[in-house]
Design an enzyme around this catalytic site. Structure first.
Site, PDB file in Angstrom:
ATOM      1  N   HIS A  41      -7.687  -5.843  -0.594  1.00 27.36           N
ATOM      2  CA  HIS A  41      -6.367  -4.774  -0.615  1.00 27.36           C
ATOM      3  C   HIS A  41      -5.572  -5.471   1.232  1.00 27.36           C
ATOM      4  CE1 HIS A  41      -3.633  -1.275  -0.355  1.00 27.36           C
ATOM      5  NE2 HIS A  41      -3.972  -1.019   0.625  1.00 27.36           N
ATOM      6  N   ASP A  55      -8.659  -5.297  -6.491  1.00 27.49           N
ATOM      7  CA  ASP A  55      -8.331  -4.424  -5.124  1.00 27.49           C
ATOM      8  C   ASP A  55      -8.291  -2.976  -6.362  1.00 27.49           C
ATOM      9  OD1 ASP A  55      -6.833  -2.495  -3.688  1.00 27.49           O
ATOM     10  OD2 ASP A  55      -5.081  -3.320  -3.433  1.00 27.49           O
ATOM     11  N   SER A 102       1.084  -0.947  -0.188  1.00 32.18           N
ATOM     12  CA  SER A 102       0.071   0.146  -0.276  1.00 32.18           C
ATOM     13  C   SER A 102       0.739   1.615  -0.321  1.00 32.18           C
ATOM     14  CB  SER A 102      -1.477  -0.332   1.504  1.00 32.18           C
ATOM     15  OG  SER A 102      -2.045   0.887   1.462  1.00 32.18           O
TER      16      SER A 102
END
EC number: 3.1.1.-
Length: 420
Positions: free
Chosen positions: A343, A305, A240
């Site tokens: 995610h 995602d 991320s």
């Protein structure tokens, strides 16, 4: 006869070492084809490598104190000593943490980027800085087996990416100091927020008199000097936000020569394993990244995602090679799921362990025996019949302990957790 046997053994050992080194160059994307032919179907050695580096990134999430009620929100729960053992890494002795990394930002960022203590939490450990990851080096046994000393930088991501993704601006700024113009590209620009986390410093914070960038580059320089007589590699990993920082860090190291050591001037190869990464820079950044020698990046993207595509492709470009996985194909996970599950890093690693290709007819088979319970560490993704509670990775009693007088007090970190 004895001499002949000794020579034969030495030759066999040398050939094995050479083959191992060549195989590593291939699976790290260091060859001229940069993972061509290894991604679909996914190569067995590469699959294990992605999971190993993904787990090193996961350790940053597992150690983060995220509760704003704690004066230590935004810090690591554990000290560097035996850090990977404390977060229950699958191979806790493979790497040794040598430095923690801290970051601040000179621009306003979504709150989820940097958790901070609430005003009611009392005297905070820092009002400006956040723990953003660590630098580690391979243990002697691992280095001997691999034929190289691997230096790892693991960047911390965010637990609530779905929230910040929708609150992220799209401002591009020149990547001054990180990468400049070169043959075939003009000055690259990158996302302002990511660059700020990477390069900002604050003289009022004892943790950020040096920026996160400066801390990492100094430690890499020190380690390359310490292991100057060994073959080395540098691997950057993150999930991320951490994946975006990994992207910046990787090209910075190579573009500015921090992977070159000694009088030989032989560059150390740099590889980034970026999981669930948002796009980082513009078309000039892509040209610079994809044209730079001794630099490879593998983006691992889960098909549903939203974070990897949240920044518009008209302004931001993907770099490196892509491994596409799809958690929706796993028979072990709840379906339908949602953005948080799609995610989540442990869900990503589950998908890597079982992916059988990106094609429409590809199936799912856990060829790497990875504990299913890990999927539910932070989310509720595993099917109910496996009887694993949701979001089970929590500190016992939320860090509350009973003191000598019998009263319960917050003690959610260990001594030495603010080491630099």
């Amino acid at each position: 006869m004895c001499c002949f046997l000794l020579v034969s053994v030495l030759l066999a050992t040398t050939l094995t070492d050479v083959a191992s080194a060549q195989r590593w160059r291939q699976t790290s994307g260091g060859g001229k084809d940069r993972w061509d032919g290894l991604l679909d179907p996914l190569d067995a050695d590469l699959r294990r490598d992605i999971i190993r580096y993904g787990e090193l990134a996961q350790a940053t999430s597992d150690a983060l104190i995220g509760d704003p009620a704690s004066p230590f929100a935004g810090a690591s729960r554990y000290a560097p000593d035996a850090f990977l053992r404390k977060v229950r890494a699958s191979d806790p002795d493979a790497y040794r943490v040598t430095r923690f990394v801290y970051a601040t930002s000179s621009v306003r960022l979504p709150d989820a980027f940097m958790p901070r203590p609430a005003p009611s939490a009392g005297a905070a450990w820092s009002g400006e800085s956040n723990w953003m990851g660590y630098v580690a080096v391979a243990a002697d046994g691992v280095a001997a087996k691999a034929g190289r000393r691997d230096i790892v930088v693991a960047w911390r991501g965010t637990k609530r990416a779905v929230e910040w993704a929708n609150d992220l601006d799209i401002t591009l700024v020149p990547a001054d100091g990180v990468v400049g113009p070169g043959p075939g590209w003009t000055q690259p620009s990158v996302h302002r927020g990511f660059l700020s986390v990477y390069t900002s410093k604050s003289f009022s914070s004892p943790f950020n008199k040096l920026s996160a960038r400066e801390q990492v580059l100094a430690e890499i320089t020190r380690l390359l000097r310490a292991y100057k007589n060994e073959n080395c590699s540098i691997t950057i990993t993150g999930h991320s936000l951490g994946a975006a920082l990994s992207t910046l860090n990787a090209i910075d190291i190579v573009a500015n020569g921090y992977n070159v050591r000694g009088s030989s001037r032989v560059p150390v190869p740099v590889t980034a394993i970026a999981l669930a990464s948002p796009r980082v820079g513009d078309d000039q950044f892509k040209r610079a990244f994809d044209s730079t020698s001794n630099l490879s990046l593998l983006r691992v993207r889960n098909a549903p995602d939203i974070v990897p595509t949240i920044l518009p492709s008209a302004f931001f470009k993907d770099v490196g090679a892509e491994l596409l996985v799809d958690t929706r194909r796993s028979p072990y996970l709840k379906n339908p799921a949602g953005p948080a599950q799609w995610h989540n890093l442990e869900c990503y690693l589950h998908a890597v362990a079982g992916t059988q290709g990106a094609g429409d007819g590809a199936g799912f088979s856990l060829v790497v025996d990875r504990d299913l319970a890990l999927v539910n560490k932070e989310v509720d993704a595993l099917r109910d019949e496996y009887q694993v509670p949701a979001a089970w990775w929590v500190e016992k009693n939320k860090g509350m302990v009973q003191n000598a007088s019998g009263r319960w007090v917050l003690q959610d970190h260990e001594e030495g957790n603010l080491a630099m």
